[in-house]
Design a protein around this motif. Structure first.
Motif, PDB file in Angstrom:
ATOM      1  N   ASN A  94       0.820  -1.209   0.000  1.00  0.00           N
ATOM      2  CA  ASN A  94       0.000   0.000   0.000  1.00  0.00           C
ATOM      3  C   ASN A  94       0.852   1.256   0.000  1.00  0.00           C
ATOM      4  O   ASN A  94       0.340   2.355  -0.151  1.00  0.00           O
ATOM      5  N   THR A  95       2.153   1.099   0.195  1.00  0.00           N
ATOM      6  CA  THR A  95       3.029   2.260   0.299  1.00  0.00           C
ATOM      7  C   THR A  95       4.090   2.324  -0.794  1.00  0.00           C
ATOM      8  O   THR A  95       4.615   3.390  -1.059  1.00  0.00           O
ATOM      9  N   VAL A  96       4.406   1.196  -1.410  1.00  0.00           N
ATOM     10  CA  VAL A  96       5.433   1.158  -2.456  1.00  0.00           C
ATOM     11  C   VAL A  96       4.762   0.905  -3.793  1.00  0.00           C
ATOM     12  O   VAL A  96       3.961  -0.025  -3.929  1.00  0.00           O
ATOM     13  N   GLU A  97       5.059   1.743  -4.797  1.00  0.00           N
ATOM     14  CA  GLU A  97       4.530   1.533  -6.151  1.00  0.00           C
ATOM     15  C   GLU A  97       5.015   0.190  -6.662  1.00  0.00           C
ATOM     16  O   GLU A  97       6.187  -0.138  -6.560  1.00  0.00           O
ATOM     17  N   GLY A  98       4.102  -0.593  -7.205  1.00  0.00           N
ATOM     18  CA  GLY A  98       4.490  -1.876  -7.757  1.00  0.00           C
ATOM     19  C   GLY A  98       3.326  -2.826  -7.826  1.00  0.00           C
ATOM     20  O   GLY A  98       2.170  -2.462  -7.590  1.00  0.00           O
ATOM     21  N   THR A  99       3.642  -4.070  -8.149  1.00  0.00           N
ATOM     22  CA  THR A  99       2.617  -5.081  -8.348  1.00  0.00           C
ATOM     23  C   THR A  99       3.214  -6.473  -8.198  1.00  0.00           C
ATOM     24  O   THR A  99       4.426  -6.654  -8.318  1.00  0.00           O
ATOM     25  N   LEU A 100       2.355  -7.450  -7.956  1.00  0.00           N
ATOM     26  CA  LEU A 100       2.771  -8.838  -8.041  1.00  0.00           C
ATOM     27  C   LEU A 100       2.705  -9.233  -9.513  1.00  0.00           C
ATOM     28  O   LEU A 100       1.749  -8.896 -10.202  1.00  0.00           O
ATOM     29  N   ALA A 101       3.723  -9.937  -9.988  1.00  0.00           N
ATOM     30  CA  ALA A 101       3.791 -10.287 -11.404  1.00  0.00           C
ATOM     31  C   ALA A 101       4.411 -11.670 -11.570  1.00  0.00           C
ATOM     32  O   ALA A 101       5.221 -12.092 -10.750  1.00  0.00           O
ATOM     33  N   ARG A 102       4.033 -12.329 -12.649  1.00  0.00           N
ATOM     34  CA  ARG A 102       4.706 -13.577 -13.009  1.00  0.00           C
ATOM     35  C   ARG A 102       6.072 -13.223 -13.569  1.00  0.00           C
ATOM     36  O   ARG A 102       6.190 -12.479 -14.535  1.00  0.00           O
ATOM     37  N   LEU A 103       7.100 -13.757 -12.946  1.00  0.00           N
ATOM     38  CA  LEU A 103       8.460 -13.496 -13.399  1.00  0.00           C
ATOM     39  C   LEU A 103       9.233 -14.804 -13.413  1.00  0.00           C
ATOM     40  O   LEU A 103       9.284 -15.482 -12.386  1.00  0.00           O
ATOM     41  N   PRO A 104       9.845 -15.161 -14.542  1.00  0.00           N
ATOM     42  CA  PRO A 104       9.823 -14.392 -15.782  1.00  0.00           C
ATOM     43  C   PRO A 104       8.424 -14.358 -16.395  1.00  0.00           C
ATOM     44  O   PRO A 104       7.578 -15.208 -16.109  1.00  0.00           O
ATOM     45  N   ASP A 105       8.199 -13.358 -17.222  1.00  0.00           N
ATOM     46  CA  ASP A 105       6.899 -13.109 -17.833  1.00  0.00           C
ATOM     47  C   ASP A 105       6.336 -14.367 -18.473  1.00  0.00           C
ATOM     48  O   ASP A 105       7.022 -15.050 -19.238  1.00  0.00           O
ATOM     49  N   GLY A 106       5.083 -14.669 -18.138  1.00  0.00           N
ATOM     50  CA  GLY A 106       4.378 -15.778 -18.773  1.00  0.00           C
ATOM     51  C   GLY A 106       4.671 -17.143 -18.200  1.00  0.00           C
ATOM     52  O   GLY A 106       4.043 -18.118 -18.587  1.00  0.00           O
ATOM     53  N   ARG A 107       5.605 -17.269 -17.272  1.00  0.00           N
ATOM     54  CA  ARG A 107       5.964 -18.575 -16.716  1.00  0.00           C
ATOM     55  C   ARG A 107       4.869 -19.048 -15.783  1.00  0.00           C
ATOM     56  O   ARG A 107       4.418 -18.321 -14.912  1.00  0.00           O
ATOM     57  N   ASP A 108       4.432 -20.276 -15.948  1.00  0.00           N
ATOM     58  CA  ASP A 108       3.484 -20.900 -15.025  1.00  0.00           C
ATOM     59  C   ASP A 108       3.962 -22.297 -14.717  1.00  0.00           C
ATOM     60  O   ASP A 108       3.652 -23.247 -15.415  1.00  0.00           O
ATOM     61  N   GLY A 109       4.762 -22.408 -13.674  1.00  0.00           N
ATOM     62  CA  GLY A 109       5.270 -23.706 -13.239  1.00  0.00           C
ATOM     63  C   GLY A 109       4.390 -24.350 -12.193  1.00  0.00           C
ATOM     64  O   GLY A 109       4.791 -25.331 -11.573  1.00  0.00           O
ATOM     65  N   ASN A 110       3.173 -23.778 -11.975  1.00  0.00           N
ATOM     66  CA  ASN A 110       2.242 -24.266 -10.964  1.00  0.00           C
ATOM     67  C   ASN A 110       2.869 -24.297  -9.575  1.00  0.00           C
ATOM     68  O   ASN A 110       2.589 -25.169  -8.766  1.00  0.00           O
ATOM     69  N   ASP A 111       3.754 -23.313  -9.312  1.00  0.00           N
ATOM     70  CA  ASP A 111       4.382 -23.162  -8.011  1.00  0.00           C
ATOM     71  C   ASP A 111       4.484 -21.670  -7.717  1.00  0.00           C
ATOM     72  O   ASP A 111       5.337 -20.977  -8.273  1.00  0.00           O
ATOM     73  N   ALA A 112       3.583 -21.186  -6.867  1.00  0.00           N
ATOM     74  CA  ALA A 112       3.486 -19.748  -6.616  1.00  0.00           C
ATOM     75  C   ALA A 112       4.807 -19.139  -6.157  1.00  0.00           C
ATOM     76  O   ALA A 112       5.157 -18.029  -6.552  1.00  0.00           O
ATOM     77  N   ALA A 113       5.556 -19.845  -5.321  1.00  0.00           N
ATOM     78  CA  ALA A 113       6.784 -19.288  -4.767  1.00  0.00           C
ATOM     79  C   ALA A 113       7.851 -19.009  -5.831  1.00  0.00           C
ATOM     80  O   ALA A 113       8.678 -18.120  -5.650  1.00  0.00           O
ATOM     81  N   THR A 114       7.808 -19.749  -6.928  1.00  0.00           N
ATOM     82  CA  THR A 114       8.798 -19.504  -7.983  1.00  0.00           C
ATOM     83  C   THR A 114       8.215 -18.776  -9.186  1.00  0.00           C
ATOM     84  O   THR A 114       8.964 -18.234  -9.993  1.00  0.00           O
ATOM     85  N   ASP A 115       6.892 -18.740  -9.317  1.00  0.00           N
ATOM     86  CA  ASP A 115       6.260 -18.088 -10.469  1.00  0.00           C
ATOM     87  C   ASP A 115       5.996 -16.604 -10.257  1.00  0.00           C
ATOM     88  O   ASP A 115       5.883 -15.858 -11.225  1.00  0.00           O
ATOM     89  N   TRP A 116       5.855 -16.154  -9.008  1.00  0.00           N
ATOM     90  CA  TRP A 116       5.413 -14.796  -8.716  1.00  0.00           C
ATOM     91  C   TRP A 116       6.452 -14.037  -7.905  1.00  0.00           C
ATOM     92  O   TRP A 116       7.139 -14.604  -7.061  1.00  0.00           O
ATOM     93  N   ALA A 117       6.520 -12.713  -8.135  1.00  0.00           N
ATOM     94  CA  ALA A 117       7.405 -11.835  -7.374  1.00  0.00           C
ATOM     95  C   ALA A 117       6.812 -10.434  -7.357  1.00  0.00           C
ATOM     96  O   ALA A 117       5.990 -10.083  -8.213  1.00  0.00           O
TER      97      ALA A 117
END
Length: 131
Positions: A94-117
């Motif tokens: 709520n205080t830092v500009e940004g977003t949760l994103a799939r990184l690298p872009d488009g990767r879906d390894g069905n593991d949230a801890a490694t797919d999102w940042a």
């Protein structure tokens, strides 16, 4: 791929209830990006799901700032944790500009801890870029 019959659903982790939904329409080319106007609430945990509306099939999900394992969407219960839970400190701020994103872009390894940042560079409608 066609988006007809797919909905983006937001879930309140406090009670597991669906609180917002957007029906998607049209098509999206391979590697394409889509911006969906929907306002997620604040509070932890939170989650989102892509649901095939005709069958109720969970196509993709993200639970963040904690685990949502019994989301109530359209009368059915869904586990929104894919693989390893995204670390609780990987949060939408709520205080830092940004977003949760799939990184690298488009990767879906069905593991949230490694797919999102969390990234300080929002890119609505374009490829995600790292922190």
């Amino acid at each position: 791929a066609t988006l007809d019959g797919v909905a983006l659903v937001l879930v309140n982790g406090g009670d597991g209830a669906e609180y917002a939904r957007r029906a998607l329409t049209g098509t999206l080319p391979a590697g394409g990006h889509l911006t969906v106007e929907i306002d997620p609430q604040n509070g932890a945990p939170d989650g989102l799901a892509l649901i095939a509306t005709a069958t109720g099939t969970l196509l993709d999900a993200l639970s963040y700032e904690g685990a949502i394992t019994a989301a109530q969407i359209g009368g059915a219960a869904y586990d929104l944790v894919e693989g390893t839970l995204l670390p609780v400190d990987t949060a939408d701020s709520n205080t830092v500009e940004g977003t949760l994103a799939r990184l690298p872009d488009g990767r879906d390894g069905n593991d949230a801890a490694t797919d999102w940042a969390f990234t300080a560079t929002p890119t609505p409608g374009a490829a995600n870029v790292g922190p």
